[in-house]
Motif scaffolding. Structure first.
Motif, mmCIF file in Angstrom:
data_model
loop_
_atom_site.group_PDB
_atom_site.id
_atom_site.type_symbol
_atom_site.label_atom_id
_atom_site.label_comp_id
_atom_site.label_asym_id
_atom_site.label_seq_id
_atom_site.Cartn_x
_atom_site.Cartn_y
_atom_site.Cartn_z
ATOM 1 N N PHE A 270 -20.306 101.063 -10.331
ATOM 2 C CA PHE A 270 -20.217 99.715 -9.758
ATOM 3 C C PHE A 270 -19.080 99.610 -8.732
ATOM 4 O O PHE A 270 -19.145 98.771 -7.829
ATOM 5 C CB PHE A 270 -20.083 98.658 -10.866
ATOM 6 N N LEU A 272 -18.603 101.773 -6.537
ATOM 7 C CA LEU A 272 -19.260 102.201 -5.295
ATOM 8 C C LEU A 272 -20.243 101.138 -4.815
ATOM 9 O O LEU A 272 -20.246 100.742 -3.650
ATOM 10 C CB LEU A 272 -20.020 103.514 -5.524
ATOM 11 N N ILE A 273 -21.083 100.674 -5.758
ATOM 12 C CA ILE A 273 -22.195 99.783 -5.405
ATOM 13 C C ILE A 273 -21.695 98.454 -4.840
ATOM 14 O O ILE A 273 -22.182 97.989 -3.807
ATOM 15 C CB ILE A 273 -23.083 99.529 -6.656
ATOM 16 N N MET A 274 -20.718 97.839 -5.524
ATOM 17 C CA MET A 274 -20.359 96.464 -5.174
ATOM 18 C C MET A 274 -19.845 96.338 -3.742
ATOM 19 O O MET A 274 -19.976 95.293 -3.120
ATOM 20 C CB MET A 274 -19.326 95.899 -6.156
ATOM 21 N N GLY A 275 -19.243 97.362 -3.209
ATOM 22 C CA GLY A 275 -18.739 97.270 -1.848
ATOM 23 C C GLY A 275 -19.363 98.292 -0.916
ATOM 24 O O GLY A 275 -18.842 98.550 0.157
ATOM 25 N N GLN A 276 -20.492 98.880 -1.351
ATOM 26 C CA GLN A 276 -21.164 99.879 -0.515
ATOM 27 C C GLN A 276 -20.170 100.969 -0.097
ATOM 28 O O GLN A 276 -20.059 101.327 1.070
ATOM 29 C CB GLN A 276 -21.761 99.182 0.698
ATOM 30 N N LEU B 106 -21.880 91.943 1.810
ATOM 31 C CA LEU B 106 -20.603 92.414 1.275
ATOM 32 C C LEU B 106 -19.512 91.347 1.372
ATOM 33 O O LEU B 106 -18.339 91.625 1.115
ATOM 34 C CB LEU B 106 -20.171 93.688 2.015
ATOM 35 N N PHE B 161 -26.929 104.374 5.530
ATOM 36 C CA PHE B 161 -26.245 105.650 5.409
ATOM 37 C C PHE B 161 -26.832 106.713 6.338
ATOM 38 O O PHE B 161 -26.769 107.907 6.057
ATOM 39 C CB PHE B 161 -26.204 106.099 3.943
ATOM 40 N N GLY B 281 -22.569 104.061 -3.013
ATOM 41 C CA GLY B 281 -23.369 103.028 -3.647
ATOM 42 C C GLY B 281 -23.905 102.082 -2.593
ATOM 43 O O GLY B 281 -23.341 101.961 -1.502
ATOM 44 N N SER B 282 -25.008 101.428 -2.912
ATOM 45 C CA SER B 282 -25.568 100.468 -1.967
ATOM 46 C C SER B 282 -25.957 99.206 -2.725
ATOM 47 O O SER B 282 -26.419 99.272 -3.863
ATOM 48 C CB SER B 282 -26.778 101.071 -1.256
ATOM 49 N N LEU B 283 -25.737 98.071 -2.102
ATOM 50 C CA LEU B 283 -25.875 96.773 -2.766
ATOM 51 C C LEU B 283 -26.791 95.866 -1.954
ATOM 52 O O LEU B 283 -26.481 95.518 -0.809
ATOM 53 C CB LEU B 283 -24.493 96.127 -2.864
#
Lengths: 334, 334
Positions: A270, A272-276, B106, B161, B281-283
């Motif tokens: 999370f 990583l995910i939450m802020g890309q 974001l 990405f 990560g990706s959101l």
């Protein structure tokens, strides 16, 4: 004529006088009379066989500065008498997908100057000219040697992961790599924050280009930086509180590891995910990156801060690197 | 007039009939009569208060398709009668660095459709028109609903990405997100490999666009793919053997996590460094990404494979999602 050098005769052994018959000078090879050779932590790893790929006698050394003394018949980029540098990599296939796209440092057949070859703790060396780089006049040998590996590594991380001058960059660990990362990031145009567990390095960190200095021991100081940096170079070999450094990144921020951390990194998905965000690694640099780095260093007056000693005192110098006592890079001189 | 909906009245509770007074229609708001609402795993997380940010009565639902029935005085992009979609995000500051650069997903003040707001398991909803997207005619409501969150999430990972059509893409976990990731990657022009622990999904994975299918249970099969992919989307909520998937990446490859893995990921630093690789990560996706995604999906005939049931059977539908039984996404219909 045999090449005189220094070799560890066994795993973790001291460096001793050694001589070897060089390979015949191949069409693309040059011979270089070595004036300086930096000591990188990976030289210690090779002496100690930490990566299981050392071959004894092991001649370390891959941050080499010297002068071309002979050129093979197909060499087109170098001449006798030219001052040059040599880094970690000494060869690649120059044909594969990576080589063809200018990422030859990632070639599967990449060869290293002191892995399966005799390195730069020596009076001379023979190397493929495609991995021998003319040294800009402005760069003094004793300060330029560590640029060939350490400097390349941190420069490439800025170059390869889209760091632009408007960004805010952090450097964690102010040692051999870190003190160069501060200089390159500053010259790159970025706002630079140094993170170190050694408060005594604060003054010098500012000299190297840091706008800010933060103690990596103070969790509160780290937490207060949440969401403030675009790019963090982790030049420390230690396991860090990765979640905290991820939290220091802005959205889309990148944490780039160049220090050889052995323990697996515990990365919260999370985070990583939450802020890309991204965690990445960077490995030395391509031929193009090394040329660009040397040009950039000369233009911006970037040089390693070194302790210079004679090749004869290599064992003492290696000890200082082992202890983390070098400020900031040891260089051996012939 | 009160809005009829379904709410969990307490943590982990069943969905029950509920009504609430909507906020007055703000200048930028629209009211939407909901025709369909997908069930995303994060709806379950909200019902169960897994993230500690639920408020009860909790009305889940954030993959909404419907028709605009009223528009506030400042709405410029929508008209009454227009068919639209709404996803996870329902607001942002639209002023900060992220918003100003088109990364409003974001934004630090991002608001979510069913966090602190009553969501889409309802007959109607009022939402900021800037987060309500015209739905291309070609997209059927029952197949388009899951695109608004799940589709956006996987599409954005390709978009953000640097994935290009010449690349080789892997998708790990062929469920709600994964079956969309296969379709988007295939339409993106890439060579696509599906990784699943469920051999029975092989045939359908090919239908969704996979060129290859690899059992994620067979370590040998995974190891045989070393160095072959440019980009891997991990759509699984499970802890994977991250080192093995890093090894499947080519140099410069990227492992992108979109599944909400709870346990910290054990990432070997040398697995990143040696090939200049990244884990990221990706959101969800920005407003621009959602528009682009809907256009792309319509052009390429991408749709979620769904099980459609009536809003009244929401509890049974939620149960199927809890069990991982949905093939591949549950959608509620008014």
């Amino acid at each position: 004529m045999q090449i005189k050098c220094l070799a560890a005769m066994k795993e973790k052994g001291p460096l001793e006088d050694f001589q070897y018959d060089p390979q015949p000078l191949g069409p693309y090879d040059v011979e270089v009379a070595i004036s300086h050779c930096g000591i990188c932590h990976s030289d210690i790893n090779m002496i100690d066989n930490d990566w299981g790929m050392s071959a004894f006698p092991q001649v370390p050394g891959h941050e080499i500065v010297g002068t071309v003394t002979a050129t093979g018949m197909s060499v087109v980029n170098l001449e006798e008498g030219q001052r040059v540098g040599i880094g970690w990599q000494c060869g690649a296939c120059l044909e594969c997908e990576q080589c063809a796209t200018g990422n030859d440092n990632l070639c599967g057949e990449s060869r290293a100057t002191c892995v399966g070859n005799h390195g730069g703790f020596a009076e001379r060396i023979r190397v493929d000219s495609r991995y021998v780089f003319p040294l800009p006049e402005k760069l003094a040998g004793e300060n330029a040697a560590p640029l060939l590996c350490g400097g390349t590594t941190v420069f490439s991380s800025l170059r390869n992961f889209g760091v632009t001058p408007g960004m805010k960059v952090g450097v964690v660990g102010i040692g051999g790599l870190g003190h160069l990362a501060l200089q390159f990031s500053r010259a790159w145009g970025c706002e630079v924050t140094a993170f170190s567990s050694t408060g005594a390095k604060e003054k010098e960190a500012h000299k190297f280009g840091a706008h800010k200095f933060v103690s990596s021991e103070e969790k509160e100081s780290l937490d207060s930086m949440a969401g403030s940096l675009d790019f963090i170079i982790s030049a420390s070999p230690a396991t860090l509180d990765w979640a905290t450094y991820l939290n220091i990144l802005k959205p889309k921020g990148i944490l780039c590891v160049v220090g050889g951390v052995l323990e697996p990194m515990a990365i919260p998905a999370f985070g990583l995910i939450m802020g890309q965000k991204s965690v990445c690694g960077s490995l030395i640099g391509s031929r193009a990156a090394i040329r660009e780095m040397l040009d950039f260093a000369a233009r911006h007056g970037i040089e390693a801060k070194t302790e210079v000693t004679s090749m004869k005192k290599a064992n003492e110098a290696v000890d200082r690197v082992r202890k983390g006592a070098a400020r900031y890079r040891m260089v051996l001189k012939n």
